[in-house]
Design an enzyme around this catalytic site. Sequence first.
Site, PDB file in Angstrom:
ATOM      1  CG  ASP A 146      36.975  33.795  71.835  1.00  0.00           C
ATOM      2  OD1 ASP A 146      38.105  34.138  72.496  1.00  0.00           O
ATOM      3  OD2 ASP A 146      37.137  32.960  71.781  1.00  0.00           O
TER       4      ASP A 146
ATOM      5  CB  THR B 180      43.716  31.441  72.487  1.00  0.00           C
ATOM      6  OG1 THR B 180      43.985  32.223  72.785  1.00  0.00           O
ATOM      7  CG2 THR B 180      42.893  30.093  73.134  1.00  0.00           C
TER       8      THR B 180
ATOM      9  N   GLY C  37      38.838  37.264  69.307  1.00  0.00           N
ATOM     10  CA  GLY C  37      38.142  36.859  70.475  1.00  0.00           C
ATOM     11  C   GLY C  37      36.683  37.946  70.242  1.00  0.00           C
TER      12      GLY C  37
ATOM     13  CB  THR D  53      41.484  29.296  69.059  1.00  0.00           C
ATOM     14  OG1 THR D  53      42.635  30.888  68.799  1.00  0.00           O
ATOM     15  CG2 THR D  53      41.676  28.507  68.264  1.00  0.00           C
TER      16      THR D  53
HETATM   17  N1  ASP Z   1      40.753  34.893  71.302  1.00  0.00           N
HETATM   18  C1  ASP Z   1      41.452  34.496  71.919  1.00  0.00           C
HETATM   19  C2  ASP Z   1      41.577  36.768  72.501  1.00  0.00           C
HETATM   20  O1  ASP Z   1      40.480  36.897  71.233  1.00  0.00           O
HETATM   21  C3  ASP Z   1      42.631  35.393  71.353  1.00  0.00           C
HETATM   22  C4  ASP Z   1      43.407  33.650  70.435  1.00  0.00           C
HETATM   23  O2  ASP Z   1      42.193  32.514  70.036  1.00  0.00           O
HETATM   24  O3  ASP Z   1      43.839  33.099  70.328  1.00  0.00           O
HETATM   25  O4  ASP Z   1      42.242  36.411  73.474  1.00  0.00           O
END
Ligand code: ASP
Length: 308
Positions: free
Chosen positions: A203, A172, A226, A223
């Site tokens: 998130d 992310t 989530g 990140t």
């Molecule tokens: N936080 C992101 C999600 O859960 C994934 C990530 O941070 O890579 O969608």
Amino acid sequence: MKPFSIAIHGGAGEVLAKNLNPDQQKEYHDALSKAVDMGYAVLEKGGTALDAVEAAVVDLENCPLFNAARGAVFNSDGKHELDAAIMDGKTLGAGAICGVSSVKNPVKLARKVMTDSQHVFLAGAGAAKFAKANGIEFEKDEYFFTQLRFDQLQEARATGQVALDHVKKFGTVGAVALDVHGNLAAATSTGGMTNKMPGRVGDAPLIGAGTYANNKTCAVSATGHGEYMIRAVIGHLISSMMEFGGMPLDAAADRAVNQVLKQLGGEGGGVIAVDQQGNVAMPFNTEGMFRACRTSAGRVEIKMFGDY
Ligand code: ASP
């Protein structure tokens, strides 16, 4: 001169030197360096924190290395469902979108929701309709295809996992900034998690969870896994620890990431955060996190592994 700062991330997870050869490390390093410089250039010219975080996130969205827009992961149907948010710490104005496909720069759409709609959060077909009506750029499916993400989906499907245990490079992207006018902003953009259920929202687009900015305290972009960031309401938690608990930024961010999130379990993650004085914190509880920052006080960092 008034201080200004920017920090960016390109995802947290199992970012280990053994998983990235020197050429790949250089590619990530150069991509982070370019994006942080783009955001910093906006701030240096007296531009706004909102423009700086948007510029940095757009650059990372356009880079196939990261799990946002162009390099987004696939869901279990083999489709891309993109999530993004942006928040203005001065007004607490915010815009977010989730579950859109084909939008070239989801962060631009999130900003349009903030500035040109009466709402904060638009999902799926409604978000796409709003995008079309507001001249947002779309791309064909091929634009979003990367072999790496496709292969990750096949592996995840074969093992029934959401994301991959041995490739916890979530990827992310996000940015937080303080401008010379004393305003804070945050933005986050993601394809979510490989093999996620269609309709799953993480998130990143949730104001207060993956994205939060408040001039009284800080700007945060998260990140990691989530589902846990949402339960911790991590962005707002860090802000509240500062506002109501009197904690400095680094202590609040560290406690949220290394105590609260860890106690909740899950696969962890990290945050980038900046405060009103331009201090930057970038804690994570995973092996590594793609991250970079540049401040008017002269702090410049571009890192990926667990050396913080
Ligand atoms: N936080 C992101 C999600 O859960 C994934 C990530 O941070 O890579 O969608």
